[in-house]
Scaffold this motif. Structure first.
Motif, PDB file in Angstrom:
ATOM      1  N   PHE A  53       0.860  -1.187   0.000  1.00 43.58           N
ATOM      2  CA  PHE A  53       0.000   0.000   0.000  1.00 43.58           C
ATOM      3  C   PHE A  53       0.897   1.237   0.000  1.00 43.58           C
ATOM      4  N   THR A  54       0.649   2.170  -0.912  1.00 41.21           N
ATOM      5  CA  THR A  54       1.532   3.333  -1.063  1.00 41.21           C
ATOM      6  C   THR A  54       1.334   4.351   0.061  1.00 41.21           C
ATOM      7  N   ASP A  55       2.321   5.225   0.185  1.00 42.18           N
ATOM      8  CA  ASP A  55       2.337   6.219   1.256  1.00 42.18           C
ATOM      9  C   ASP A  55       1.346   7.331   0.960  1.00 42.18           C
ATOM     10  N   ALA A  56       0.487   7.633   1.915  1.00 36.91           N
ATOM     11  CA  ALA A  56      -0.507   8.700   1.747  1.00 36.91           C
ATOM     12  C   ALA A  56      -0.104   9.982   2.475  1.00 36.91           C
ATOM     13  N   GLU A  57       1.098  10.017   3.050  1.00 41.55           N
ATOM     14  CA  GLU A  57       1.529  11.182   3.817  1.00 41.55           C
ATOM     15  C   GLU A  57       1.793  12.402   2.938  1.00 41.55           C
ATOM     16  N   GLU A  58       1.973  12.204   1.642  1.00 43.46           N
ATOM     17  CA  GLU A  58       2.368  13.300   0.755  1.00 43.46           C
ATOM     18  C   GLU A  58       1.219  14.215   0.367  1.00 43.46           C
ATOM     19  N   TYR A  59      -0.003  13.834   0.630  1.00 44.87           N
ATOM     20  CA  TYR A  59      -1.145  14.629   0.188  1.00 44.87           C
ATOM     21  C   TYR A  59      -1.344  15.839   1.101  1.00 44.87           C
ATOM     22  N   LYS A  60      -1.345  17.043   0.482  1.00 39.04           N
ATOM     23  CA  LYS A  60      -1.400  18.288   1.241  1.00 39.04           C
ATOM     24  C   LYS A  60      -2.673  19.065   0.927  1.00 39.04           C
ATOM     25  N   TRP A  61      -3.270  19.615   1.968  1.00 46.37           N
ATOM     26  CA  TRP A  61      -4.481  20.417   1.835  1.00 46.37           C
ATOM     27  C   TRP A  61      -4.285  21.550   0.833  1.00 46.37           C
ATOM     28  N   HIS A  62      -3.130  22.206   0.840  1.00 39.39           N
ATOM     29  CA  HIS A  62      -2.889  23.394   0.026  1.00 39.39           C
ATOM     30  C   HIS A  62      -2.372  23.078  -1.373  1.00 39.39           C
ATOM     31  N   ASP A  63      -2.487  21.851  -1.817  1.00 43.00           N
ATOM     32  CA  ASP A  63      -2.106  21.505  -3.186  1.00 43.00           C
ATOM     33  C   ASP A  63      -3.319  21.708  -4.096  1.00 43.00           C
ATOM     34  N   PRO A  64      -3.281  22.713  -4.999  1.00 40.49           N
ATOM     35  CA  PRO A  64      -4.446  22.965  -5.862  1.00 40.49           C
ATOM     36  C   PRO A  64      -4.816  21.786  -6.747  1.00 40.49           C
ATOM     37  N   ALA A  65      -3.852  20.944  -7.076  1.00 44.49           N
ATOM     38  CA  ALA A  65      -4.112  19.820  -7.975  1.00 44.49           C
ATOM     39  C   ALA A  65      -4.956  18.728  -7.332  1.00 44.49           C
ATOM     40  N   THR A  71     -15.485   6.915   1.406  1.00 43.61           N
ATOM     41  CA  THR A  71     -14.064   7.006   1.060  1.00 43.61           C
ATOM     42  C   THR A  71     -13.277   7.261   2.339  1.00 43.61           C
ATOM     43  N   SER A  72     -12.036   6.826   2.321  1.00 40.91           N
ATOM     44  CA  SER A  72     -11.099   7.150   3.394  1.00 40.91           C
ATOM     45  C   SER A  72     -10.017   8.049   2.802  1.00 40.91           C
ATOM     46  N   PHE A  73      -9.317   8.743   3.648  1.00 46.76           N
ATOM     47  CA  PHE A  73      -8.311   9.686   3.158  1.00 46.76           C
ATOM     48  C   PHE A  73      -7.348  10.028   4.279  1.00 46.76           C
ATOM     49  N   ARG A  74      -6.238  10.652   3.905  1.00 46.72           N
ATOM     50  CA  ARG A  74      -5.297  11.208   4.872  1.00 46.72           C
ATOM     51  C   ARG A  74      -4.699  12.454   4.237  1.00 46.72           C
ATOM     52  N   SER A 105     -11.852  12.641  17.603  1.00 55.20           N
ATOM     53  CA  SER A 105     -12.086  11.204  17.452  1.00 55.20           C
ATOM     54  C   SER A 105     -10.873  10.508  16.861  1.00 55.20           C
ATOM     55  N   GLY A 106     -10.842   9.182  17.026  1.00 57.71           N
ATOM     56  CA  GLY A 106      -9.738   8.402  16.488  1.00 57.71           C
ATOM     57  C   GLY A 106      -9.666   8.461  14.972  1.00 57.71           C
ATOM     58  N   SER A 107     -10.809   8.422  14.314  1.00 59.69           N
ATOM     59  CA  SER A 107     -10.820   8.474  12.845  1.00 59.69           C
ATOM     60  C   SER A 107     -10.258   9.786  12.330  1.00 59.69           C
ATOM     61  N   ALA A 108     -10.659  10.905  12.959  1.00 59.86           N
ATOM     62  CA  ALA A 108     -10.182  12.213  12.506  1.00 59.86           C
ATOM     63  C   ALA A 108      -8.668  12.322  12.634  1.00 59.86           C
ATOM     64  N   LYS A 109      -8.100  11.750  13.686  1.00 61.37           N
ATOM     65  CA  LYS A 109      -6.656  11.826  13.871  1.00 61.37           C
ATOM     66  C   LYS A 109      -5.908  10.997  12.831  1.00 61.37           C
ATOM     67  N   LEU A 110      -6.575   9.998  12.270  1.00 58.70           N
ATOM     68  CA  LEU A 110      -5.983   9.235  11.179  1.00 58.70           C
ATOM     69  C   LEU A 110      -6.192   9.924   9.830  1.00 58.70           C
ATOM     70  N   GLN A 111      -7.251  10.702   9.721  1.00 60.91           N
ATOM     71  CA  GLN A 111      -7.567  11.370   8.454  1.00 60.91           C
ATOM     72  C   GLN A 111      -6.803  12.674   8.271  1.00 60.91           C
ATOM     73  N   PHE A 112      -6.604  13.422   9.362  1.00 58.86           N
ATOM     74  CA  PHE A 112      -5.950  14.729   9.286  1.00 58.86           C
ATOM     75  C   PHE A 112      -4.698  14.730  10.151  1.00 58.86           C
ATOM     76  N   HIS A 113      -3.653  15.354   9.639  1.00 58.73           N
ATOM     77  CA  HIS A 113      -2.453  15.561  10.455  1.00 58.73           C
ATOM     78  C   HIS A 113      -1.830  16.890  10.057  1.00 58.73           C
ATOM     79  N   GLY A 114      -1.051  17.479  10.966  1.00 62.50           N
ATOM     80  CA  GLY A 114      -0.481  18.799  10.742  1.00 62.50           C
ATOM     81  C   GLY A 114      -0.975  19.789  11.774  1.00 62.50           C
ATOM     82  N   ASN A 115      -0.483  21.042  11.691  1.00 60.42           N
ATOM     83  CA  ASN A 115      -0.765  22.025  12.745  1.00 60.42           C
ATOM     84  C   ASN A 115      -2.052  22.813  12.512  1.00 60.42           C
ATOM     85  N   GLY A 116      -2.728  22.618  11.392  1.00 60.29           N
ATOM     86  CA  GLY A 116      -3.923  23.391  11.093  1.00 60.29           C
ATOM     87  C   GLY A 116      -5.147  22.926  11.852  1.00 60.29           C
ATOM     88  N   THR A 117      -6.071  23.854  12.032  1.00 56.68           N
ATOM     89  CA  THR A 117      -7.377  23.546  12.626  1.00 56.68           C
ATOM     90  C   THR A 117      -8.460  24.219  11.782  1.00 56.68           C
TER      91      THR A 117
END
Length: 483
Positions: free
Chosen positions: A104-116, A154-157, A191-203
């Protein structure tokens, strides 16, 4: 039929800085082939590997028979109804003759601020039908009055690092649940799911308040411009496409230059961005010759300067960005033609829409290069010229009245200016040239500032032994000092 055509055009060509729907594209679903290093969904003979040090949330939509599975240390599987895993029983699987390890590939690279990584549309129906909006890069990322959607089932990170930390939204929908209050959203984010879906300093902070300004609202992502472009282009920032137009243009809020046209509008309180958008739709974008043109219209903050030299902050303007689907040397030509038509239309009807000033820039494909027509710049240039002439006139008037004095001029130079061609001998032992007060070139220019009579009065007697003129003293003081 006419209303349907209008809806289609508004979806294909326009992005307005009022609320739109922004949908997150990537997912971490088990059934998404792009999430696996073999670019296929694991089959019965495969060994499935999840990196043990990666945090992951995976949505599973159906039942899968697998040979073996290595699970992550911190993650979750979200099972749809009837979904699950079962051990491979060794029976023949026609689609999986030779088993292998599938990672399973790494999903850590996906960024909120990426317009693409976002799709934008004016309605949920347009999102489902793939009728996406065109906009500048800052506005491809969710704006403060946008509704954000993470698709159901769908799931996401996603990395939500943010320069401002607080990310303002109209609303946000996650796993089919729409959040319009900060209290409910804050509870979910713990929640536990949110902590798996979102990471970083933003709120997140949801406003649940539509844009109330009929001229449009600023997107609010200007402070994240550098982060947005870094996410889109990579940290090196060298992935912008090569353009063949003579003078590529840089829209406000965009990461790369474009071939096409940019129109900037200044407006009165009566300006209505929705009404003017409809004008452009009906008058121009319905024409067959503009079928390949895309247009984004929004309110942006544009830097201002006086005469192009002195910065004077920024002002809100309506920016219209036009690009087309032409290639090579013809890239942007249709967009430029549309810009010319719009400018001609503004000259006739702009005042009735609350437009007080306009500016157009085009990236001309020909060797003539781009051009800009800016009413404000022309006014400032004329004003600057008139002001300069006024200052010169006042100085000459004061000079002739004796109120001010300009530095005196050497008699030899004056004689030369008056047409006396006889050389004036200058003794070599009676003085020296002072370059601070007797530079020939400057005196020749200044000789025309006052009358010849005034200059003659100012000149000392050459026989006095003084060879240079000191403007700190007048003629009387010099004569007294020598006696």
């Amino acid at each position: 039929m006419k209303s349907l055509s209008f809806l289609l055009l508004s979806s294909q060509f326009l992005a307005v800085s009022i609320a739109v729907y922004k949908q997150w594209i990537p997912n971490t679903n088990f059934e998404n082939a792009s999430n696996w290093d073999k670019d296929r969904i694991p089959c019965a003979n495969d060994v499935v590997l999840f990196k043990d040090n990666k945090v992951i949330s995976v949505f599973v939509q159906s039942t899968h028979s697998l040979k073996d599975v290595y699970l992550p240390l911190n993650g979750e599987f979200i099972m749809a109804s009837g979904a699950g895993f079962e051990a491979f029983d060794g029976s023949l699987d026609p689609g999986c003759d030779t088993g292998s390890e599938v990672m399973f590939t790494d999903a850590e690279e996906y960024k909120w601020h990426d317009p693409a990584l976002w799709h934008a549309a004016s309605s949920l129906e347009d999102l489902e039908q793939g009728k996406y909006l065109f906009s500048v890069d800052e506005e491809r990322v969710p704006c403060q009055h946008d509704d954000v959607i993470f698709q159901p089932e769908t799931s996401f990170r996603v990395n939500i690092d943010s320069s401002e930390q607080m990310i303002h939204l109209q609303s946000i929908s996650i796993m089919g649940q729409k959040f319009t209050s900060n209290e409910a959203l804050a509870e979910y984010m713990q929640s536990g799911s949110a902590k798996l879906q979102f990471h970083g300093n933003g709120t997140f902070q949801v406003l649940n308040d539509r844009c109330a300004d009929k001229s449009g609202c600023d997107c609010g992502n200007a402070k994240e411009h550098q982060r947005i472009c870094a996410a889109l282009l990579g940290d090196s920032g060298d992935r912008c496409p090569a353009l063949e137009c003579k003078n590529p243009l840089q829209p406000v809020g965009h990461c790369c230059t474009i071939c096409g046209a940019i129109i900037s509008l200044e407006y009165t309180p009566q300006f209505d961005i929705g009404r003017y958008r409809n004008r452009l739709l009906h008058a121009f974008l319905t024409l067959p010759k503009y079928a390949g043109v895309q247009m984004a219209i929004s309110k942006v903050q544009k830097g201002q300067s006086f005469l192009g030299l002195v910065p004077r902050g920024s002002v809100p303007v309506i920016q219209i960005v036009l690009i087309d689907d032409k290639a090579g040397s013809r890239m942007g030509t249709n967009a430029e033609q549309l810009a010319e038509d719009i400018m001609n239309d503004m000259a006739e009807h702009g005042a009735s829409y609350g437009i007080v000033m306009d500016n157009v820039q085009v990236a001309t494909s020909s060797m003539l290069g781009g051009h800009s027509v800016d009413g404000r710049t022309i006014v400032e240039a004329v004003f600057g010229l008139l002001l300069g002439l006024l200052v010169i006139g006042v100085m000459l008037l004061l000079c002739r009245k004796g109120t001010i004095r300009l530095p005196t001029i050497h008699l030899a130079l004056l004689q030369h200016r008056m047409g006396n061609q006889e050389p004036v001998e200058e003794p070599g032992d009676k003085g020296f040239d002072n370059p601070m007060f007797d530079t020939a070139t400057s005196k020749m220019e200044l000789s025309e500032a006052c009358s010849t009579e005034e200059v003659m009065k100012e000149m000392p007697n050459k026989d006095s032994g003084i060879y240079f003129v000191n403007p700190l003293y007048d003629e009387t003081e010099i004569s007294t000092a020598m006696n």
